[in-house]
Design a protein around this motif. Structure first.
Motif, PDB file in Angstrom:
ATOM      1  N   ASN A   6      30.071  14.419  56.193  1.00 35.99           N
ATOM      2  CA  ASN A   6      29.452  15.722  55.977  1.00 35.99           C
ATOM      3  C   ASN A   6      28.242  15.537  55.062  1.00 35.99           C
ATOM      4  O   ASN A   6      28.366  14.989  53.967  1.00 35.99           O
TER       5      ASN A   6
ATOM      6  N   VAL B 225      26.507  17.575  53.300  1.00 41.35           N
ATOM      7  CA  VAL B 225      26.549  18.260  52.007  1.00 41.35           C
ATOM      8  C   VAL B 225      27.322  17.418  50.999  1.00 41.35           C
ATOM      9  O   VAL B 225      26.898  17.236  49.852  1.00 41.35           O
ATOM     10  N   TYR B 226      28.452  16.846  51.447  1.00 43.09           N
ATOM     11  CA  TYR B 226      29.214  15.969  50.555  1.00 43.09           C
ATOM     12  C   TYR B 226      28.399  14.734  50.195  1.00 43.09           C
ATOM     13  O   TYR B 226      28.431  14.267  49.056  1.00 43.09           O
TER      14      TYR B 226
ATOM     15  N   LEU C  22      26.151  15.631  47.475  1.00 45.89           N
ATOM     16  CA  LEU C  22      26.861  15.803  46.202  1.00 45.89           C
ATOM     17  C   LEU C  22      27.250  14.456  45.601  1.00 45.89           C
ATOM     18  O   LEU C  22      27.162  14.261  44.386  1.00 45.89           O
TER      19      LEU C  22
ATOM     20  N   ILE D 185      24.287  13.010  43.952  1.00 43.82           N
ATOM     21  CA  ILE D 185      24.051  13.635  42.645  1.00 43.82           C
ATOM     22  C   ILE D 185      24.974  13.017  41.601  1.00 43.82           C
ATOM     23  O   ILE D 185      24.560  12.725  40.472  1.00 43.82           O
TER      24      ILE D 185
ATOM     25  N   MET E  52      17.332  16.784  44.722  1.00 44.19           N
ATOM     26  CA  MET E  52      18.571  16.985  45.477  1.00 44.19           C
ATOM     27  C   MET E  52      18.819  18.461  45.780  1.00 44.19           C
ATOM     28  O   MET E  52      19.434  18.791  46.783  1.00 44.19           O
ATOM     29  N   VAL E  53      18.340  19.356  44.898  1.00 40.40           N
ATOM     30  CA  VAL E  53      18.477  20.782  45.201  1.00 40.40           C
ATOM     31  C   VAL E  53      17.733  21.096  46.497  1.00 40.40           C
ATOM     32  O   VAL E  53      18.238  21.811  47.368  1.00 40.40           O
ATOM     33  N   LEU E  54      16.528  20.508  46.648  1.00 42.60           N
ATOM     34  CA  LEU E  54      15.758  20.757  47.868  1.00 42.60           C
ATOM     35  C   LEU E  54      16.444  20.137  49.086  1.00 42.60           C
ATOM     36  O   LEU E  54      16.428  20.717  50.170  1.00 42.60           O
TER      37      LEU E  54
ATOM     38  N   LEU F  72      19.697  19.770  49.481  1.00 44.62           N
ATOM     39  CA  LEU F  72      20.797  20.685  49.814  1.00 44.62           C
ATOM     40  C   LEU F  72      20.257  21.922  50.507  1.00 44.62           C
ATOM     41  O   LEU F  72      20.823  22.415  51.490  1.00 44.62           O
ATOM     42  N   PHE F  73      19.132  22.421  49.986  1.00 39.91           N
ATOM     43  CA  PHE F  73      18.506  23.621  50.550  1.00 39.91           C
ATOM     44  C   PHE F  73      18.191  23.397  52.027  1.00 39.91           C
ATOM     45  O   PHE F  73      18.507  24.225  52.879  1.00 39.91           O
TER      46      PHE F  73
ATOM     47  N   MET G 112      21.361  23.104  54.182  1.00 40.69           N
ATOM     48  CA  MET G 112      21.997  24.401  54.417  1.00 40.69           C
ATOM     49  C   MET G 112      21.159  25.278  55.316  1.00 40.69           C
ATOM     50  O   MET G 112      21.673  26.015  56.149  1.00 40.69           O
ATOM     51  N   MET G 113      19.845  25.203  55.153  1.00 44.87           N
ATOM     52  CA  MET G 113      18.952  26.050  55.939  1.00 44.87           C
ATOM     53  C   MET G 113      19.021  25.672  57.413  1.00 44.87           C
ATOM     54  O   MET G 113      19.044  26.538  58.288  1.00 44.87           O
TER      55      MET G 113
ATOM     56  N   GLU H  13      25.061  20.139  58.610  1.00 46.91           N
ATOM     57  CA  GLU H  13      26.146  19.512  57.849  1.00 46.91           C
ATOM     58  C   GLU H  13      26.747  18.332  58.572  1.00 46.91           C
ATOM     59  O   GLU H  13      27.181  17.364  57.970  1.00 46.91           O
TER      60      GLU H  13
END
Lengths: 334, 172
Positions: B27, B29-30, B33, B36, B67-69, B71-72, B75-76, B80
């Motif tokens: 995944n 997203v994982y 993370l 990070i 990393m925020v970008l 994830l963004f 998600m956008m 995933e």
């Protein structure tokens, strides 16, 4: 490093955590009271004198509520997200001093948890990672409203972080140090809001956007997103998001007071060092009143306006403010 | 074993485990993370080496902004899950070759450097003091610093050009 020093740090950390969590409970009461008065209502007045036991009643109610986890949610992240949201809020004020050094139990104790020489950078670091909880909460709920709220929060917080950092550089340049204790000590005779009015204004606007408060509360707009990123949360997990928001309100008031309003500085401080925390408390209460006042006054602004305001007005303004400050500090030799 | 070594070993295990988990996670997203987590473990290693500025900058820039970008975007786009098929088939053999080359290089460096003097494992004074670090960046290392800033500017301009280029196609 001896045992007494370690105990001193542990006790100070515990005090900060307890004050922040108790502060959260009573900021909710304070906000409801002030909002009610501004809207010609009375506000909470049943539990205890003037509704002072209302936060405790709320807490009991939230603890006994059923915890729901959506079937299609990503369970691990769904449970972790509220925790990830609260931790940055709790640790961000570690570098803010609440008073000068006091003499207690035969020891000189500095009234701050960590007087590090990178205090301001630490605040920016913690701010930059505090967006994760909200983003992940929105994504893991597997709900389109929650995801939209999470995405909005991410974009908004990244955009306003830049202006926030630039605004914080003003006091850093004037004091010549990134340590918040040094910045507060440098304001003994003149508060930096006098020298940095634009910086203080940018700081206030950017921090309101950072903590997603009205009028920048697009991530949790009730009318269009039902409640935004925490729509699927209930019980204590929901309470943790609120806890993070209100603790961040206290935190930005403390940091703002330290950067622009002289922090714990005030008259007779050198004779009575214990006045320091009281001065800081008064300034924080005043700033919190300002935050609530803004919420009661301004309508929520549209999302595209919010982004273009952040990038096209606030950020250039903060850069100009920084350049002017740097040149003046260099010429005056501050 | 000294306390510092124990702390380093724990952090190293966390960093390596997080990096491996990032590669193996199905995944995205994982994966983000875990990456990070890896950045934060490495930042704490910098802290133990006496370089708080580098540690905080590491978290602010990598964990807090980049990393925020990531994830963004994940998600956008709703990206995933990886696609079943490998989209670029020529990539795998090249990656294996390059990976083997890197391992060989590491082994060679390890074997030839045995017995030579260790690199200093504590940061110099300049790393702890933001003022000294700033002076170093703007005097001794000003050329690489400026080149980096131009590189970032090019990337920013490129992003603007790419988004503007889409306008003509929309009109058709």
């Amino acid at each position: 490093m001896n045992a007494a020093l370690i105990w001193e740090w542990i006790i100070k950390s515990v005090i900060v955590l307890l004050v922040m969590t108790a502060g959260f409970a009573y900021v909710t009461w304070y906000e409801r009271k002030v909002l009610a008065r501004m809207q010609a209502r009375i506000g909470p007045n049943r539990a205890g004198w003037a509704g002072l036991l209302q936060p405790i009643a709320d807490a009991v109610k939230l603890i006994f509520k059923e915890e729901l986890v959506p079937d299609k949610a990503d369970k691990v992240i769904f449970i972790l997200a509220p925790v990830i949201t609260v931790i940055p809020a709790l640790i961000i004020t570690a570098v803010v001093p609440w008073g000068p050094t006091v003499h207690l139990f035969g020891r000189d104790i500095a009234l701050s948890v960590a007087n590090i020489n990178l205090g301001a950078l630490y605040i920016l670091t913690v701010t930059s990672i505090s967006v994760y909880g909200i983003t992940l909460a929105g994504w893991s709920s597997n709900n389109k409203y929650a995801t939209l709220g999470g995405l909005r929060a991410t974009a908004q917080m990244i955009s306003y972080e830049l202006a926030l950092g630039m605004a914080m550089l003003g006091p850093i340049l004037l004091a010549g140090s990134m340590s918040l204790t040094d910045i507060v000590n440098a304001q003994q005779h003149l508060w930096y809001i006098v020298l940095q009015p634009v910086g203080a204004l940018i700081y206030m606007v950017a921090t309101i956007a950072e903590i997603n408060r009205a009028p920048f509360d697009m991530p949790e707009a009730e009318q269009e997103l039902t409640a935004g990123y925490h729509v699927e949360y209930s019980g204590m997990k929901f309470a943790l998001f609120f806890m993070a928001e209100y603790i961040k309100m206290i935190a930005i008031s403390m940091i703002g007071a330290s950067l622009f309003l002289g922090g714990f500085q005030g008259p007779f401080l050198s004779t009575f060092p214990w006045l320091g925390p009281i001065y800081l408390f008064i300034k924080v209460v005043v700033l919190l009143f300002g935050l609530i006042w803004i919420r009661a006054t301004f309508p929520r602004i549209r999302y595209d306006r919010l982004m273009s305001f952040g990038w096209k007005i606030l950020f250039p303004l903060s850069v100009v403010n920084l350049m002017v400050t740097a040149v003046v500090v260099r010429l005056v030799g501050g | 074993m000294s306390a510092g070594l124990i702390v380093f070993l724990i952090l190293a295990v966390i960093a390596i485990a997080a990096a491996a988990a990032m590669l193996l996670s199905s995944n995205t997203v994982y994966s983000a993370l875990f990456l990070i987590m890896n950045f934060i473990a490495i930042a704490v290693i910098y802290l133990t080496l006496g370089a708080p500025f580098v540690a905080l900058a590491q978290i602010t820039v990598y964990a807090g902004a980049i990393m925020v970008l990531f994830l963004f975007v994940i998600m956008m786009l709703g990206a995933e899950k990886f696609s079943e098929k490998e989209p670029l088939t020529w990539q795998r053999p090249v990656a294996i070759l390059l990976g083997l080359g890197l391992i060989g290089e590491g082994v060679y460096a390890l074997l030839t450097r045995v017995g030579t003097q260790m690199l200093s494992n504590t940061a110099t004074e300049a790393m702890a003091d933001p003022k000294a670090l700033g002076v170093l960046l703007y005097t001794k290392y000003s050329l690489p610093f400026e080149i980096t800033s131009i590189l970032l500017l090019v990337a920013a301009v490129g992003a603007v050009v790419l988004t503007r280029g889409g306008k003509k196609e929309e009109k058709q």
